[in-house]
Scaffold this motif. Structure first.
Motif, PDB file in Angstrom:
ATOM      1  N   VAL A  46       0.842  -1.203   0.000  1.00 14.37           N
ATOM      2  CA  VAL A  46       0.000   0.000   0.000  1.00 14.37           C
ATOM      3  C   VAL A  46       0.873   1.248   0.000  1.00 14.37           C
ATOM      4  O   VAL A  46       2.019   1.220   0.432  1.00 14.37           O
ATOM      5  CB  VAL A  46      -0.951   0.039   1.221  1.00 14.37           C
ATOM      6  N   PHE A 103      -3.856   0.856  -3.020  1.00 15.95           N
ATOM      7  CA  PHE A 103      -3.409  -0.533  -3.109  1.00 15.95           C
ATOM      8  C   PHE A 103      -2.473  -0.599  -4.314  1.00 15.95           C
ATOM      9  O   PHE A 103      -2.900  -0.350  -5.446  1.00 15.95           O
ATOM     10  CB  PHE A 103      -4.592  -1.472  -3.306  1.00 15.95           C
ATOM     11  N   TYR A 165      -8.154   2.046  -4.419  1.00 11.42           N
ATOM     12  CA  TYR A 165      -7.729   2.958  -3.356  1.00 11.42           C
ATOM     13  C   TYR A 165      -8.905   3.247  -2.433  1.00 11.42           C
ATOM     14  O   TYR A 165     -10.068   3.016  -2.784  1.00 11.42           O
ATOM     15  CB  TYR A 165      -7.156   4.257  -3.925  1.00 11.42           C
TER      16      TYR A 165
END
Length: 214
Positions: A46, A103, A165
């Motif tokens: 992340v 992500f 995201y």
């Protein structure tokens, strides 16, 4: 001998399953202890993305500069109004009312975070085309409002879709988040070395027994 071979295949399959599914992440931000105000970087899978020109920061409560209570440690600083865990949480400073977390492979399936906020707070999940997939929200949730723990907000991707995201935000710039968890479908987070070592040793042992008992 067939039983030993079957055992070996089952063990190997178990290892492959673990390797394929070991994609969950957990972030408690304690690596920021002693780095108060430092930018949050280097977490596998992340990215804490610059949001409206502001960087995500570590909030080290041991500096005494925050009004927080560590729920699990049982210690308070300042007014103790906000809840978090251990000694470090995450925020974007007093002027940051929203933050984005990406992500890296754009393939998240769920995301959860603890939050303590003086105003309404939301978590929203989006796909790569910026479509809203899911959202969760809470009202004000600090000790001033009678909360003795964080509130946990979770978002999930619909079946067959992935989270690219998430956006977290409040309506008053007074919030912090901690103990984030999530899952990256097909992610590349490695298995712990100790587990791999144990599995390898068991396979070698099975091979040794086979050689010496055939």
């Amino acid at each position: 001998m067939k039983r030993r071979c079957l055992t070996g295949l089952v063990l190997l399959g178990f290892i492959l399953i673990l390797a394929g599914s070991a994609s969950a992440f957990f972030m408690n931000f304690e690596e920021g202890l002693g780095n108060d105000g430092g930018q949050i970087v280097g977490i596998p899978g992340v990215t804490f993305t610059n949001s409206a020109g502001l960087n995500w920061r570590y909030c080290d409560i041991t500096t005494g500069g925050y009004n927080v209570t560590s729920v699990n440690k049982g210690v308070s600083y300042g007014t103790g109004y906000y809840n978090m865990y251990d000694y470090v949480c995450a925020w974007l400073g007093t002027s940051g009312n929203w933050g984005r977390i990406d992500f890296d492979d754009q393939n998240g399936t769920w995301f959860q975070t603890g939050v303590s906020s003086y105003s309404n707070f939301s978590v929203e999940a989006y796909d790569a085309a910026d479509n809203l997939l899911d959202s969760a929200s809470t009202g004000p949730c600090t000790r001033q409002q009678g909360y003795t723990d964080m509130v946990w907000l979770r978002v999930d991707a619909p079946v067959g879709q992935n989270i690219s995201y998430v956006i977290v935000h409040d309506s008053g710039n007074y919030w912090e988040v901690d103990n984030m968890t999530g899952d990256m479908a097909g992610g590349t987070v490695p298995l712990p070395g100790s587990l791999l070592l144990l599995a390898s040793g068991m396979i070698i042992l099975l091979g040794y027994r086979k050689v010496n008992k055939v």
